[in-house]
Design an enzyme around this catalytic site. Structure first.
Site, PDB file in Angstrom:
ATOM      1  N   VAL A 258      67.285  47.312  47.570  1.00 46.03           N
ATOM      2  CA  VAL A 258      67.154  48.516  46.749  1.00 46.03           C
ATOM      3  C   VAL A 258      68.537  48.868  46.189  1.00 46.03           C
ATOM      4  CG1 VAL A 258      66.430  50.930  46.650  1.00 46.03           C
ATOM      5  CG2 VAL A 258      65.194  49.307  48.116  1.00 46.03           C
ATOM      6  N   GLU A 804     106.958  43.873  44.471  1.00 40.06           N
ATOM      7  CA  GLU A 804     108.378  43.621  44.232  1.00 40.06           C
ATOM      8  C   GLU A 804     108.684  42.145  44.464  1.00 40.06           C
ATOM      9  OE1 GLU A 804     111.080  46.354  46.085  1.00 40.06           O
ATOM     10  OE2 GLU A 804     112.805  45.035  45.793  1.00 40.06           O
ATOM     11  N   ARG A 882     118.401  49.660  55.289  1.00 42.74           N
ATOM     12  CA  ARG A 882     118.070  51.021  54.854  1.00 42.74           C
ATOM     13  C   ARG A 882     117.630  51.868  56.045  1.00 42.74           C
ATOM     14  NH1 ARG A 882     117.357  54.195  50.167  1.00 42.74           N
ATOM     15  NH2 ARG A 882     118.299  52.563  48.923  1.00 42.74           N
ATOM     16  N   GLU A1263     110.722  57.665  45.973  1.00 40.58           N
ATOM     17  CA  GLU A1263     110.545  57.461  47.405  1.00 40.58           C
ATOM     18  C   GLU A1263     110.828  58.684  48.280  1.00 40.58           C
ATOM     19  OE1 GLU A1263     111.924  53.039  48.313  1.00 40.58           O
ATOM     20  OE2 GLU A1263     113.225  54.035  46.883  1.00 40.58           O
TER      21      GLU A1263
HETATM   22  C1  FAD Z   1      81.126  51.794  50.490  1.00 34.77           C
HETATM   23  C2  FAD Z   1      80.000  51.909  51.469  1.00 34.77           C
HETATM   24  C3  FAD Z   1      79.955  52.998  52.299  1.00 34.77           C
HETATM   25  C4  FAD Z   1      78.932  53.107  53.230  1.00 34.77           C
HETATM   26  N1  FAD Z   1      78.941  54.187  54.051  1.00 34.77           N
HETATM   27  C5  FAD Z   1      77.982  54.308  54.985  1.00 34.77           C
HETATM   28  C6  FAD Z   1      77.984  55.416  55.861  1.00 34.77           C
HETATM   29  O1  FAD Z   1      78.824  56.322  55.764  1.00 34.77           O
HETATM   30  N2  FAD Z   1      77.039  55.466  56.802  1.00 34.77           N
HETATM   31  C7  FAD Z   1      76.090  54.501  56.932  1.00 34.77           C
HETATM   32  O2  FAD Z   1      75.256  54.606  57.816  1.00 34.77           O
HETATM   33  N3  FAD Z   1      76.056  53.451  56.108  1.00 34.77           N
HETATM   34  C8  FAD Z   1      76.972  53.323  55.146  1.00 34.77           C
HETATM   35  N4  FAD Z   1      76.953  52.251  54.301  1.00 34.77           N
HETATM   36  C9  FAD Z   1      75.909  51.235  54.464  1.00 34.77           C
HETATM   37  C10 FAD Z   1      74.745  51.300  53.429  1.00 34.77           C
HETATM   38  O3  FAD Z   1      75.111  52.000  52.306  1.00 34.77           O
HETATM   39  C11 FAD Z   1      73.511  51.950  53.959  1.00 34.77           C
HETATM   40  O4  FAD Z   1      73.065  51.286  55.088  1.00 34.77           O
HETATM   41  C12 FAD Z   1      72.397  52.034  52.917  1.00 34.77           C
HETATM   42  O5  FAD Z   1      71.459  52.979  53.317  1.00 34.77           O
HETATM   43  C13 FAD Z   1      71.699  50.740  52.666  1.00 34.77           C
HETATM   44  O6  FAD Z   1      70.718  50.913  51.664  1.00 34.77           O
HETATM   45  P1  FAD Z   1      70.503  49.909  50.453  1.00 34.77           P
HETATM   46  O7  FAD Z   1      69.311  50.349  49.722  1.00 34.77           O
HETATM   47  O8  FAD Z   1      71.717  49.765  49.660  1.00 34.77           O
HETATM   48  O9  FAD Z   1      70.255  48.571  51.254  1.00 34.77           O
HETATM   49  P2  FAD Z   1      70.128  47.110  50.724  1.00 34.77           P
HETATM   50  O10 FAD Z   1      71.469  46.453  50.707  1.00 34.77           O
HETATM   51  O11 FAD Z   1      69.369  47.059  49.471  1.00 34.77           O
HETATM   52  O12 FAD Z   1      69.275  46.500  51.923  1.00 34.77           O
HETATM   53  C14 FAD Z   1      69.775  46.540  53.231  1.00 34.77           C
HETATM   54  C15 FAD Z   1      68.866  45.816  54.214  1.00 34.77           C
HETATM   55  O13 FAD Z   1      67.660  46.520  54.419  1.00 34.77           O
HETATM   56  C16 FAD Z   1      66.537  45.700  54.212  1.00 34.77           C
HETATM   57  N5  FAD Z   1      65.496  46.525  53.626  1.00 34.77           N
HETATM   58  C17 FAD Z   1      65.663  47.446  52.662  1.00 34.77           C
HETATM   59  N6  FAD Z   1      64.495  48.077  52.429  1.00 34.77           N
HETATM   60  C18 FAD Z   1      63.584  47.534  53.262  1.00 34.77           C
HETATM   61  C19 FAD Z   1      62.222  47.757  53.494  1.00 34.77           C
HETATM   62  N7  FAD Z   1      61.553  48.675  52.827  1.00 34.77           N
HETATM   63  N8  FAD Z   1      61.620  47.000  54.424  1.00 34.77           N
HETATM   64  C20 FAD Z   1      62.270  46.051  55.103  1.00 34.77           C
HETATM   65  N9  FAD Z   1      63.568  45.809  54.928  1.00 34.77           N
HETATM   66  C21 FAD Z   1      64.215  46.525  54.018  1.00 34.77           C
HETATM   67  C22 FAD Z   1      67.048  44.631  53.275  1.00 34.77           C
HETATM   68  O14 FAD Z   1      66.270  43.480  53.351  1.00 34.77           O
HETATM   69  C23 FAD Z   1      68.456  44.430  53.786  1.00 34.77           C
HETATM   70  O15 FAD Z   1      68.465  43.584  54.887  1.00 34.77           O
HETATM   71  C24 FAD Z   1      77.944  52.103  53.341  1.00 34.77           C
HETATM   72  C25 FAD Z   1      77.987  51.005  52.481  1.00 34.77           C
HETATM   73  C26 FAD Z   1      79.003  50.909  51.549  1.00 34.77           C
HETATM   74  C27 FAD Z   1      79.046  49.721  50.649  1.00 34.77           C
END
Ligand code: FAD
Ligand code: FES
Ligand code: FES
Length: 1331
Positions: A258, A804, A882, A1263
């Site tokens: 997603v 640098e 330094r 600095e």
């Molecule tokens: C910069 C950054 C910061 C983040 N900060 C946090 C944070 O503060 N706290 C935290 O908990 N997480 C954090 N995350 C992790 C992530 O954002 C979360 O876990 C997020 O909710 C994942 O959702 P997504 O839709 O992007 O997952 P996707 O990457 O699209 O999918 C993740 C996984 O879930 C599976 N999946 C998704 N939907 C389903 C479904 N309906 N059924 C079965 N499997 C499914 C997918 O197959 C995959 O394995 C962070 C990530 C990033 C990159």
């Protein structure tokens, strides 16, 4: 099912139809490489910096409206953009059309320095304003949670954007409220504003581009299944649940994507490959949301932003007792990533990733959410409990199953829920430990009926403390229960001392601290709800603040500076707060950085192959698999270097490519050259290297034990140390470790090399602070004279010392590749590669023995300094020099001796970093000063002031101090910060609060200006005047955000007496000004300014006759007359700092041209239970002489302070015992974000302090202010002292730097910490070590 392989979307209003899109392609690469829209930047590629932010607009058929969301283009698969409209920074305004108010305000408010972060920030705020043209200040702050800036210190950005805010509790710096901070200090009378908001164009939401009508029409047509097949990955976007389940049954291993915020990271950073991706974002059942009898049901594809909005509405509408869990989810979402991530990440993705540190799973587990799972022909409902997670990142779901929805339950009366999270940085950081806690009481009692305690960060899965919960059932909610719960939790939540993630003691303490907070907050709620029904245990009033959730206070700031004298000519802009000359272009995305250069014909891309071992012999290198990767042109090793493979800075102790042996993880062994970045990087990973391991030396302690040093120890002594100690009334001894720091310039190292085809000529575009050094080292590597190599630098996206010397690591390799392939070659390092290979600030260990008198007068200081230099010498000798020159900080020490050792270890070479060794040595000075103060029992500011230098004092390098402004800064800072009254207020606060403590500290700094190596204190400039009167200015310095070019144009303008509009700086290049010193040591304005002045004087003297002949003539007329008279209108200027003659043998002579002074005072509040801290207020008084440009200088002060704040209180490089750097991106390495700036942030430039030693009486500023952030560290330490005192712990204690939450919490000794003693060192192998 009807399938389509056609992706239809819009970019900046233009329709794009792409067939057969590669599912591995992300939006950022597409924008930059295919569309040439390079305004959107690549800072990290992992969603952690926000520099790639764009706005995505789409018609949301579930919400039935058009939505605009800020998105990280680096994580957005291009395939996911069907039927959306993408807006990039180029799409909202430009210098050639019209500026958007967002672009205008960030630029004119001085919120753009290097500008690399600026387009991303612009797009975040633009998106906010599209959704809400009248936000409150807090919404503006929240919108920037996912955007990092390493230069500005954020204040200017926030202040610029505060002009969009409608007044809420604070007027957002606009002075419209009576109690506005500006009014309070009378700032507006003393200084004009740094910018004039009344000049800003109004925001007119009706002028924004409309959503493409064609897309609206498309939504009325039926969605088709999208199908894209790439080289390795197939992307299928089904339209119905049935279709999705059939596909999942056909491809059980397929990933559902997603937001791609997990999968994208796994594919990029962990090298995972998922051949089939199913995108369920458009399936109605996965996007539904609904209130049911028992809770709120969300489809698994609902985004976190949407969930937040929906829950917030429920909390507002429903009785409070029903929404306890919802409030906990909202609290977790407050600190969950940044907006860009929350806008796309789905709730299902968070659950199904099953990360042990997921922020939501502990809440869902403790509240017993219901999950509906579906597979073809089957649906089942499971409760999320201790059995749901079956192992690290594993759940009970079967391969064919998907998560369909989740129901978050209501709570009932007498049921309470809390969630907690502690991370390294409060915003946009993953948890160290988090938890969800639920208790339900037997009706009308405080007897526990149900208890759910779930933790993240305490094991390989989200854990349920089942045993503890069960044992507490039937117990009354009182002190005994608390005591028992803690003992049970200690027993149940064991963590191996070697547990991944480290910080084991801290994590164990946190698990108890959270329960303690929960215990108190439940008592508080019981008291509120049932005080008439039964007796609730009372909470001591000083405990109450422990239950308060973190509150953001409205920010405020004041900047004071001296206005130019009334008589100054209007054309003379020196001293005016002129905006950075490129800031507008930076805000529109038109400013070009190295990797923004368009592709050259036949251009190839390079990827480095680096060592995975810290110390080893290379047994074999096998590139056969790599060479089979599509598009690969060649693999290069040491034998391909045509000139010398030996390279280095002061001494040639490095290699272009390793030969025979590797000496650190990240050592460059070879390079792959291929047609695209993706192919080169893939092939680089396929190169197989076998090693014969050798014993590595990783830490300073290892180096001391093995006597592994670069060169002999160095000693600096002044006075008579024995006599000094004999005069002392008392002595303190101790040591302090000061960790390293990553530069984290937003633009990574980048080089483009173009062979010119004849005579060995090559042109390089490099993001470097040292063009001449690149020229020289590339010439050596290619075996040609330096006159064949041209190095050109337009601008850098930040440097801070990291570019640098370390730029040559990449430039030499790219040059060798270009030479070999006879075509242009490019490489911009990925963030993880950059952090791995390029080194950072030197970690230091300092040991001290200090003699002092009863009144606090220091009489003797004996030091041992060790720095971890890494595997090559680089600039470490100069860094240590330094450090030695600054070990007195700002204090007169009559007798001093220091011996220093440069430790040679198997880490990547550490290098220059803003402050260059001085901050470490000054930190040590303040550390021992802190001990002396504690031992004397006198007020800190009294002892510090007693020891401050005075006019005419002689430093420990035997330099006489002149025009010493330190006491002036000190008194002014004490006064402006109301230090004495706030000291009393802090003490009073601490008496009234047991678990929150405040601390206050004031810290001076004195910083020597000039390069340590005398020969480097020279500069050149070249000034051309063209016949139309326009001036092309070139000098040896590079523009890396610090505003050097702006200041240099101001200098030239004043010198020539012409407006700045006639002067242009195009770039820095080795074929215009040769043999330049790096842009470093804060002296670039001093040196280049003088060289420009020199060139201008030459030209003026040539023009003199023409002016005399036509006194009323114009500049253009004089120029033309001179030209017609065959007078040269081009002049080279030169400058060297006079009288620098320090003799290290005798320790005498002038080491520095002059000193810059400053004082900072900070107040913080710590949470003694979690180690969290809040920066309440900072006041800085900085001596910058007569400022050339107060806006630029204040920007430098604030930026340096915030970088120092990161250094001393946040940023931690973490290494494995084998020398592998774990912290290789913004995900794990945390630099300060906008919310970390002190709530009240006041900067004042010292008045009436002209400096005779530099151009137009100015002073260096880059600095010196960094060290003032030590005031945050010592304020934290002050607060810890108060916390320890509350546990009856007195006496000296060691607090190493940075003061991270774990160090703070572990130092706040109390009953909970006593329950979690650390494991005995030597009995286990820790996950990470201090190097
Ligand atoms: C910069 C950054 C910061 C983040 N900060 C946090 C944070 O503060 N706290 C935290 O908990 N997480 C954090 N995350 C992790 C992530 O954002 C979360 O876990 C997020 O909710 C994942 O959702 P997504 O839709 O992007 O997952 P996707 O990457 O699209 O999918 C993740 C996984 O879930 C599976 N999946 C998704 N939907 C389903 C479904 N309906 N059924 C079965 N499997 C499914 C997918 O197959 C995959 O394995 C962070 C990530 C990033 C990159
Ligand atoms: S480049 Fe996308 S968030 Fe950093
Ligand atoms: S201006 Fe923000 S990173 Fe440089």
């Amino acid at each position: 099912m009807k399938e389509s392989n056609e992706l239809v979307f819009f970019v900046n209003g233009h329709k794009i139809v792409e067939k057969n899109v590669d599912p591995e392609l992300n939006l950022l690469t597409y924008l930059r490489k295919k569309l040439g829209l390079t305004g959107t930047k690549l800072g990290c590629g992992e969603g952690g910096c926000g520099s790639c932010t764009v706005m995505v607009s789409k018609y949301n058929s579930f919400q039935k409206k058009i939505i605009h969301i800020a998105v990280n283009a680096c994580l957005a698969p291009l395939c996911s953009l069907h039927r959306t409209a993408v807006t990039t920074v180029e799409g909202i305004g430009s210098t050639t059309t019209r500026l958007h108010p967002v672009q205008e305000r960030i630029a004119k408010a001085h919120g753009s320095q290097c500008g690399f972060c600026t387009p991303g920030i612009v797009m975040s705020v633009y998106t906010l304003l599209r959704n809400n043209p009248e936000p409150i200040m807090e919404e503006i702050e929240d919108t920037l949670q996912g955007n990092l800036c390493r230069c500005t210190g954020y204040r200017a950005i926030l202040e610029g954007f505060s002009t969009f805010a409608k007044p809420s509790s604070c007027c957002g710096w606009n002075g419209s409220k009576n109690d506005c901070c500006k009014g309070q200090t009378g700032a507006s009378q003393l200084s004009p504003r740094l910018f004039e908001p009344s000049e800003f164009k109004p925001l007119d939401p009706t002028q924004e581009p409309i959503f493409p009508p064609e897309l609206l029409l498309l939504h009325e047509s039926q969605q088709q299944t999208l199908f894209f097949k790439g080289e390795h990955v197939t992307w299928i976007q089904p339209t119905t649940l049935k279709e999705l389940l059939t596909l999942k049954s056909k491809y059980p291993e397929a990933k559902l994507v997603v937001g791609n915020t997990e999968v994208g990271i796994e594919m990029k950073m962990k090298n995972m490959l998922y051949p089939v991706i199913l995108a369920p974002a458009h399936i109605p059942q996965l996007n539904m949301s609904q209130r049911t009898e028992t809770g709120i049901l969300f489809g698994a594809a609902c985004t976190l932003t949407y969930i937040g909005t929906f829950l917030k509405q429920a909390v507002d509408e429903l009785p409070s007792y029903r929404t306890e869990v919802f409030k906990a989810v909202l609290e977790q979402l407050r600190w969950f990533a940044g907006q860009q991530i929350r806008n796309v990440a789905a709730i299902g993705g968070n659950i199904m990733t099953a990360s042990p540190i997921s922020d939501l799973n502990p809440v869902f587990l403790a509240s017993g959410c219901l999950l509906t799972l579906a597979s073809e022909g089957n649906t089942r409902v499971v409760r999320m409990d201790g059995c749901f997670f079956t192992g690290y990142r594993k759940t009970v779901l079967k391969p064919q199953e998907i998560l369909l929805s989740i129901e978050i339950p209501y709570t009932k009366k007498g049921e309470y829920f809390s969630a907690f999270k502690q991370a390294q940085r409060r915003e946009d950081d993953i948890a160290i430990v988090n938890c969800g806690m639920r208790v339900a009481f037997k009706e009308g009692t405080d007897v526990v009926e149900e208890l759910g305690l779930s933790y993240g960060g305490m094991g390989p899965t989200t854990m349920s403390a089942k045993k503890t919960s069960e044992q507490l059932l039937g117990k009354k909610w009182n002190k005994e229960l608390l005591q028992e719960a803690c003992l049970l939790l200690v027993d149940e939540l064991t963590l191996s001392p070697s547990a991944p993630g480290g910080m084991v003691q801290f994590r164990r303490i946190l698990s108890l601290s959270f329960f303690f907070k929960f215990y108190l907050s439940v008592l508080q709620k019981l008291e509120q709800d049932f005080k008439s029904d039964f007796q609730v245990e009372s909470i001591p009033p000083e405990y109450l603040s422990a239950t308060e959730l973190f509150q953001k206070d409205p920010p405020s700031a004041v900047q004071l500076f001296q206005q130019v004298p009334p008589g100054q000519s209007p054309t003379d802009v020196v001293g005016h707060p002129l905006a950075h000359l490129s800031s507008i272009k930076q805000a529109t995305g038109e400013a070009i950085y190295c990797d923004d250069l368009p592709c050259f014909e036949r251009e190839l891309y390079l990827a480095l192959v680096t060592s995975t071992e810290a110390h080893a012999k290379i047994s074999s290198i096998d590139a056969s698999e790599a060479l089979k990767v599509a598009g690969v042109a060649c693999f290069l090793t040491a034998k391909d270097v045509p000139g010398t493979n030996k390279t280095g800075q002061i001494i040639m102790d490095e290699t272009v490519f390793a030969e025979g042996e590797v000496t650190c993880v990240g050592h460059v062994i070879g390079a792959i050259v291929a047609d695209t970045a993706a192919h080169a990087q893939k092939a680089a990973k396929a190169v197989k290297i076998t090693y014969e391991k050798l014993k590595p030396i990783i830490t300073i302690q290892d180096a001391i034990a093995h006597e592994s040093f670069h060169g002999p120890p160095r000693k600096l002594e002044n006075g008579n140390i024995d006599l000094g100690f004999a005069q002392a009334d008392d002595i303190v001894e101790g040591e302090m470790y000061i960790g390293g720091q990553e530069h984290f310039y937003l633009e990574t190292q980048c080089t483009v090399a173009i062979p010119r085809g004849e005579d060995g000529e090559m042109e390089l575009f490099v993001s470097t602070q040292s063009p001449s050094q690149i020229q020289s080292l590339v010439a050596k590597a290619l075996g040609v004279p330096a006159n064949r190599i041209v190095c050109r630098v337009k601008r850098l996206g930040g440097g801070f010392g990291g570019k640098e010397t370390r730029s040559s690591l990449l430039s030499t390799a790219v040059a060798v590749a270009a030479h070999r392939m006879k075509c242009p070659v490019r490489c911009a390092l990925n963030r993880d590669e950059d952090m791995l290979v390029s080194g950072g600030r030197h970690p230091f260990l300092g040991r001290y023995k200090v003699g002092f008198q009863k009144n606090g007068k220091i009489v003797a200081v004996d030091l041992k300094l060790y720095c971890n230099a890494g595997d090559s010498l680089d600039l470490s000798t100069a860094v240590m020099t330094r450090a030695l020159f600054h070990m007195d900080n700002a204090y007169k020490i009559p007798n001093i001796r220091a011996i220093c050792y440069i430790c040679k270890t198997n880490l990547p070479s550490n290098t220059a970093f803003r402050g260059f060794g001085a901050p470490q040595a000054m930190m040590l000075a303040e550390c021992w000063m802190n001990d002396v103060v504690a031992k004397c029992g006198l007020p800190s500011e009294q002892v510090q002031k007693l020891n401050l230098y005075q006019e005419g004092d002689i430093t420990h390098t035997n330099q006489k101090l002149e025009e010493v402004n330190i006491r002036k800064c000190w008194d002014e800072c004490l006064e402006s910060s109301s230090y004495h009254s706030r000291r009393k207020a802090v003490d009073e606060f601490n008496r009234q609060h047991r678990w929150k403590k405040r601390g206050l500290a004031i810290i001076p700094t004195k910083f020597g200006i000039s390069f340590n190596a005398t020969f480097m204190n020279q500069a050149g400039a070249l000034v051309h005047i063209y016949t139309d009167g326009s001036v092309l200015l070139t000098h040896g310095g590079t523009e890396m955000g610090q505003g050097l070019h702006t200041k240099m144009v101001q200098v030239a303008s004043k010198a020539l007496g012409i407006p700045i509009s006639k002067i242009h700086i195009s770039e820095t290049s080795t074929n215009t000004v040769p043999n330049t010193s790096p842009t470093a040591a804060s002296v670039s304005s001093d040196l280049n300014g003088m060289a420009i002045h020199d060139a201008c004087q030459i030209l003026l003297s040539r023009l003199e006759p023409f002016k005399l002949a036509n006194p009323k003539g114009t500049w253009e007329q004089w120029i033309f007359a001179a030209y017609m008279d065959r007078v040269s209108l081009s002049a080279a200027g030169f400058y060297k700092i006079p009288d620098l003659n320090y003799d290290p043998e005798k320790n005498e002579g002038r080491a520095f041209n002059y000193y810059s002074y400053g004082v900072g005072c900070s107040e913080v509040e710590i949470d003694c239970l979690t180690g969290d801290h809040k920066n309440l207020r900072t006041d800085i008084v900085m001596d910058v002489g007569l400022s050339l440009n107060p806006a630029v200088d204040i920007g430098q002060v604030e930026g340096a302070f915030m970088q120092g704040l990161g250094y001393f209180a946040m940023e931690e490089l973490r290494y494995s015992p084998e020398g592998v750097l774990y912290t290789r991106g913004p995900g794990m390495y945390k630099i300060p974000s906008a919310s970390d700036i002190p709530t009240q942030f006041n900067v004042s430039l010292l008045r009436e302090s002209p400096n005779r030693k530099a151009i137009y009486s100015s002073k260096a500023v880059g600095e010196p202010p960094l060290f003032l952030a030590a005031s945050i560290f010592f304020a934290i330490k002050d607060a810890i002292v108060a916390a320890r005192a509350a546990s009856r712990k007195t006496g000296l204690f060691c607090l190493n730097s940075p003061a991270t939450p774990d160090r703070i919490r572990n130092a706040c000794i109390d009953d909970l910490t006593e329950m979690c003693p650390p494991a005995d060192p030597g009995t286990f192998i820790p996950w990470n070590i201090e190097v």
